[in-house]
Design an enzyme around this catalytic site. Structure first.
Site, mmCIF file in Angstrom:
data_model
loop_
_atom_site.group_PDB
_atom_site.id
_atom_site.type_symbol
_atom_site.label_atom_id
_atom_site.label_comp_id
_atom_site.label_asym_id
_atom_site.label_seq_id
_atom_site.Cartn_x
_atom_site.Cartn_y
_atom_site.Cartn_z
ATOM 1 N N ASN A 146 -3.997 6.519 15.694
ATOM 2 C CA ASN A 146 -5.279 5.949 15.279
ATOM 3 C C ASN A 146 -5.344 4.593 15.940
ATOM 4 O OD1 ASN A 146 -5.857 7.913 13.013
ATOM 5 N ND2 ASN A 146 -3.759 7.229 12.680
ATOM 6 N N SER A 183 12.045 7.652 6.972
ATOM 7 C CA SER A 183 11.723 7.500 8.380
ATOM 8 C C SER A 183 12.209 6.132 8.853
ATOM 9 C CB SER A 183 10.204 7.609 8.557
ATOM 10 O OG SER A 183 9.869 7.324 9.883
ATOM 11 N N SER A 198 11.450 7.424 14.142
ATOM 12 C CA SER A 198 10.219 7.048 14.853
ATOM 13 C C SER A 198 10.615 6.810 16.296
ATOM 14 C CB SER A 198 9.642 5.750 14.279
ATOM 15 O OG SER A 198 9.236 5.924 12.977
ATOM 16 N N LEU A 199 10.473 7.813 17.107
ATOM 17 C CA LEU A 199 11.012 7.761 18.473
ATOM 18 C C LEU A 199 9.988 7.138 19.436
ATOM 19 C CD1 LEU A 199 13.325 8.657 20.378
ATOM 20 C CD2 LEU A 199 12.141 10.847 20.602
ATOM 21 N N HIS A 200 8.893 7.842 19.614
ATOM 22 C CA HIS A 200 7.723 7.370 20.371
ATOM 23 C C HIS A 200 7.926 7.128 21.866
ATOM 24 C CE1 HIS A 200 6.286 7.330 16.397
ATOM 25 N NE2 HIS A 200 6.787 6.168 16.055
ATOM 26 N N GLY A 250 7.093 -1.296 6.235
ATOM 27 C CA GLY A 250 8.488 -1.740 6.255
ATOM 28 C C GLY A 250 9.453 -0.749 6.861
ATOM 29 N N GLU A 251 10.644 -1.253 7.187
ATOM 30 C CA GLU A 251 11.727 -0.410 7.719
ATOM 31 C C GLU A 251 12.699 -0.147 6.557
ATOM 32 O OE1 GLU A 251 13.117 1.368 10.408
ATOM 33 O OE2 GLU A 251 14.650 1.579 8.864
ATOM 34 N N CYS A 266 1.788 -0.920 15.749
ATOM 35 C CA CYS A 266 1.697 -0.758 14.299
ATOM 36 C C CYS A 266 1.030 -1.947 13.604
ATOM 37 C CB CYS A 266 3.107 -0.551 13.755
ATOM 38 S SG CYS A 266 3.170 -0.511 11.970
ATOM 39 N N GLU A 322 0.829 -1.203 0.000
ATOM 40 C CA GLU A 322 0.000 0.000 0.000
ATOM 41 C C GLU A 322 0.864 1.253 0.000
ATOM 42 O OE1 GLU A 322 -3.970 -1.676 2.297
ATOM 43 O OE2 GLU A 322 -2.469 -0.649 3.494
ATOM 44 N N CYS A 359 6.715 -3.423 15.876
ATOM 45 C CA CYS A 359 6.473 -2.381 16.879
ATOM 46 C C CYS A 359 5.051 -2.604 17.404
ATOM 47 C CB CYS A 359 6.596 -0.992 16.263
ATOM 48 S SG CYS A 359 8.230 -0.708 15.558
HETATM 49 S S1 SF4 Z 1 9.312 -0.355 11.729
HETATM 50 FE FE1 SF4 Z 1 7.604 0.924 10.982
HETATM 51 S S2 SF4 Z 1 6.381 -0.465 9.657
HETATM 52 FE FE2 SF4 Z 1 7.756 -1.751 10.906
HETATM 53 S S3 SF4 Z 1 6.500 -2.369 12.667
HETATM 54 FE FE3 SF4 Z 1 7.698 -0.542 13.283
HETATM 55 S S4 SF4 Z 1 6.351 1.213 12.815
HETATM 56 FE FE4 SF4 Z 1 5.516 -0.565 11.726
#
Ligand code: SF4
Length: 349
Positions: A295, A196, A219-221, A164-165, A120, A93, A117
């Site tokens: 979300n 990212s 992507s810290l979070h 994906g990463e 996700c 997607e 993660c």
């Molecule tokens: S790396 Fe990105 S796509 Fe992969 S699980 Fe973590 S947030 Fe989701």
């Protein structure tokens, strides 16, 4: 009989060698390369400046495996989610997000993701395979088509934030960026592209050493190892100190500020102590913070933070001079928002 070669795997030099074997002049190889990348031809028949005889010869010798559109969904807010099928029937997607002054394509780099993660939806799919660079490029082309169709304007930005990463598919992601930014491709500036990552320190160092100058987002979070370990497995092998060192190196070499993506989760990372830890990281490297609205995803215990908490959090950061933006969620009604890409509405054709 020899298996057909995938024509989209050739560099221009390799294409010229192939065409020499076909006893065709160099300029033909260049023309075909242009058809494939600049003009994004999806079949040999579309290459109308070539003779029919040559097109047949190419068909006999090469494969042209372009990504196909599968399902298109349009959100109330104008966001378009595109389900696409690959030559091996796998599904991915991508999303086109229109805004006042920009059209952004969010592209996938893998089918599924190996990093799981905890918040996700893509992570639930597990990693199936890496996308090749042509497949990443095709997503941009197809999303650009929708940008033009719905907004009369082309894409202005690309973010590698889909499934994906990206830095675990390093070679293909870098190749896709090279063709997107080259005159033979879309000639887009690197500063229009953001990759990212969940924090692959070696990948960050490598792309810095290779002179890449696109934007990097982490992507810290969670702003401490203790908390980050709980929601992002990658933090066990790439802790915050290692990742911050790599980001500092990236900034020193490129001059680019880093973006920290921070999803606010209810009662997990939304206290003033969390905000304070975030300020400490922010002060270590020139950066911006994007606070992202979550979300809720079915089956995930983490939930979206309350709006009062979010406002307090933002005020705390701003009072300390932090450059922070609140990113509202886009495409929620079609599961196109951050962390929601999971091929939910699709079955292979
Ligand atoms: S790396 Fe990105 S796509 Fe992969 S699980 Fe973590 S947030 Fe989701």
């Amino acid at each position: 009989m020899n298996a057909k070669k995938d024509i989209r795997k050739f560099s221009l030099e390799e294409m010229i060698t192939e065409f020499e074997q076909l006893q065709e002049p160099k300029f033909r190889a260049r023309q075909v390369y242009e058809w494939l990348w600049k003009k994004s031809a999806r079949s040999f028949d579309e290459m109308t400046s070539l003779s029919k005889e040559l097109r047949i010869k190419m068909q006999e010798r090469f494969l042209l495996q372009a990504v196909q559109e599968h399902i298109v969904q349009k959100s109330k807010d104008g966001t378009v989610k595109l389900g696409m099928s690959l030559h091996d029937k796998r599904l991915i997607e991508g999303v086109m997000i229109p805004d006042d002054d920009r059209n952004t394509a969010c592209v996938s780099s893998q089918v599924g993701c190996s990093l799981s993660c905890s918040f996700c939806a893509t992570g639930f799919l597990k990693r199936d395979r890496n996308l090749d660079w042509g497949e990443i490029y095709d997503q941009v082309i197809l999303l650009n088509k929708y940008a033009l169709e719905y907004t009369n304007k082309p894409l202005t930005n690309i973010v590698y934030m889909g499934m994906g990463e990206p830095l675990l598919n390093y070679d293909n992601v870098m190749k896709s960026i090279r063709i997107i930014t080259s005159p033979e491709g879309l000639n887009m500036a690197q500063k229009r592209i953001t990759v990212s990552t969940s924090g692959i320190a070696k990948g960050i160092t490598r792309l810095t050493d290779e002179g890449m100058k696109f934007n990097l987002a982490l992507s810290l979070h969670a702003a401490t190892d203790e908390k980050r370990d709980k929601i992002m497995e990658i933090n066990h092998s790439n802790n915050l100190e290692t990742v911050m060192n790599a980001l500092t190196y990236f900034h020193q070499k490129t001059g680019n500020k880093v973006t920290f993506e921070y999803i606010l989760f209810d009662k997990f990372n939304d206290t003033m102590e969390d905000a304070d830890n975030l300020v400490k990281l922010y002060n270590k490297v020139p950066s911006f913070i994007n606070l992202i609205e979550y979300n809720n995803v079915e089956g995930v215990t983490l939930k979206k933070a309350k709006s009062e908490k979010r406002n307090e959090f933002v005020a705390y950061l701003r009072n300390r001079g932090v450059n922070v933006a609140v990113r509202r969620s886009r495409g929620k009604d079609i599961d196109a928002a951050c962390g929601q890409l999971a091929n939910k509405n699709e079955t292979a054709a």
